[in-house]
Design an enzyme around this catalytic site. Structure first.
Site, mmCIF file in Angstrom:
data_model
loop_
_atom_site.group_PDB
_atom_site.id
_atom_site.type_symbol
_atom_site.label_atom_id
_atom_site.label_comp_id
_atom_site.label_asym_id
_atom_site.label_seq_id
_atom_site.Cartn_x
_atom_site.Cartn_y
_atom_site.Cartn_z
ATOM 1 N N ARG A 171 -0.613 -8.904 -44.760
ATOM 2 C CA ARG A 171 0.411 -8.448 -43.823
ATOM 3 C C ARG A 171 -0.104 -8.252 -42.399
ATOM 4 O O ARG A 171 0.488 -8.768 -41.447
ATOM 5 C CB ARG A 171 1.030 -7.127 -44.339
ATOM 6 C CG ARG A 171 1.811 -7.303 -45.624
ATOM 7 C CD ARG A 171 2.084 -5.978 -46.298
ATOM 8 N NE ARG A 171 0.852 -5.371 -46.812
ATOM 9 C CZ ARG A 171 0.758 -4.187 -47.380
ATOM 10 N NH1 ARG A 171 1.844 -3.439 -47.513
ATOM 11 N NH2 ARG A 171 -0.390 -3.737 -47.837
ATOM 12 N N CYS A 176 -2.962 -2.894 -42.454
ATOM 13 C CA CYS A 176 -2.453 -2.865 -43.831
ATOM 14 C C CYS A 176 -3.574 -2.387 -44.745
ATOM 15 O O CYS A 176 -4.496 -1.688 -44.289
ATOM 16 C CB CYS A 176 -1.885 -4.224 -44.243
ATOM 17 S SG CYS A 176 -3.071 -5.581 -44.254
ATOM 18 N N ASP A 204 3.855 -5.385 -50.112
ATOM 19 C CA ASP A 204 2.575 -6.064 -50.306
ATOM 20 C C ASP A 204 2.831 -7.349 -51.104
ATOM 21 O O ASP A 204 3.286 -7.284 -52.245
ATOM 22 C CB ASP A 204 1.668 -5.110 -51.086
ATOM 23 C CG ASP A 204 0.287 -5.668 -51.290
ATOM 24 O OD1 ASP A 204 0.082 -6.858 -50.991
ATOM 25 O OD2 ASP A 204 -0.578 -4.910 -51.747
HETATM 26 P P1 4NP Z 1 -2.651 -6.702 -47.501
HETATM 27 O O1 4NP Z 1 -2.526 -7.170 -49.023
HETATM 28 O O2 4NP Z 1 -2.877 -5.203 -47.539
HETATM 29 O O3 4NP Z 1 -1.338 -7.080 -46.923
HETATM 30 O O4 4NP Z 1 -3.822 -7.447 -46.914
HETATM 31 C C1 4NP Z 1 -3.490 -6.860 -50.006
HETATM 32 C C2 4NP Z 1 -4.611 -7.625 -50.119
HETATM 33 C C3 4NP Z 1 -5.541 -7.343 -51.110
HETATM 34 C C4 4NP Z 1 -5.327 -6.291 -51.967
HETATM 35 C C5 4NP Z 1 -4.199 -5.506 -51.834
HETATM 36 C C6 4NP Z 1 -3.284 -5.796 -50.846
HETATM 37 N N1 4NP Z 1 -6.265 -6.001 -52.992
HETATM 38 O O5 4NP Z 1 -6.001 -5.105 -53.798
HETATM 39 O O6 4NP Z 1 -7.310 -6.650 -53.046
#
Ligand code: 4NP
Length: 147
Positions: A9, A3, A119
Site C-alpha cells: 500500500r 503501511c 491490506d
Molecule cells: P503492506 O502489505 O503493509 O501494504 O506492505 C503487507 C505486506 C507484507 C505483510 C503484511 C502486509 N506481511 O505480513 O509480510
C-alpha cells in the site's frame, strides 16, 4: 506514506503522489516506510508493481524501509494506510507536534470516516486494483491541498 510492510500500500501511495508532484513541478519530497521490518530492502510486491506499471505509476525502483522516529523531523505530513499503522506511528511520537502530523490517508477522500486501505497481501489481484483506485483518489486530494 506508511503501511505495515512497505511493499504494497505505502509504495503505491508514494509512487502516485511522487509522480503527481513531479508532473506539477512542485518541490516536495515524498517517501514511504513500513511500521514492521519484515521486508526491509525488498522491492514492492510484484502484484502491486504490475498494477502500478499498468496504471502509469511504476514503483519497481522503490525499496522497503522501516519507519523511524526521525521521520517526524523529516516530514510535515505522515499518512497511515490503516488504523493499526496509525497507532504504531503514534506510539513513536515524542510530543503533540509529532502526533499532529499523522493522519489516516482515506480521511482525505472520506473525511471523518476513519476508513482503512485494506491490506491486499493475502488476497487476489482485485485487491491491488482496489488499493490503486483508493490511493489515486486520495493522492489527487492531497496534491490539491499541498499545491
Ligand atoms: P503492506 O502489505 O503493509 O501494504 O506492505 C503487507 C505486506 C507484507 C505483510 C503484511 C502486509 N506481511 O505480513 O509480510
Amino acid at each position: 506514506m506508511v503501511c505495515l510492510g512497505n511493499i504494497c500500500r505505502s509504495p503505491m501511495a508514494d509512487g502516485l503522489l511522487r509522480k503527481k508532484v513531479q508532473n506539477e513541478g512542485l518541490d516536495i519530497f515524498v517517501d514511504s516506510a513500513g511500521t514492521a521490518n519484515y521486508h526491509v530492502g525488498e522491492a514492492p510486491d510484484s502484484r502491486m508493481c504490475q498494477t502500478a506499471r499498468e496504471s502509469g505509476f511504476p514503483i519497481d525502483d522503490l525499496r522497503a524501509r522501516q519507519f523511524v522516529q526521525s521521520d517526524f523531523d523529516q516530514f510535515d505530513l505522515i499518512y497511515a494506510m490503516d488504523s493499526s499503522n496509525y497507532k504504531n506511528i503514534i506510539s513513536l511520537a515524542r510530543n503533540a507536534d509529532d502526533e499532529s502530523k499523522v493522519s489516516l490517508i482515506l480521511n482525505e477522500s472520506h473525511p471523518g470516516k476513519n476508513l482503512n486501505v485494506p491490506d491486499p497481501y493475502y488476497g487476489g489481484e482485485q485487491g491491488f486494483v482496489d488499493v490503486f483506485t483508493m490511493l489515486d483518489e486520495a493522492t489527487d486530494i492531497i496534491l490539491k491541498k499541498i499545491s
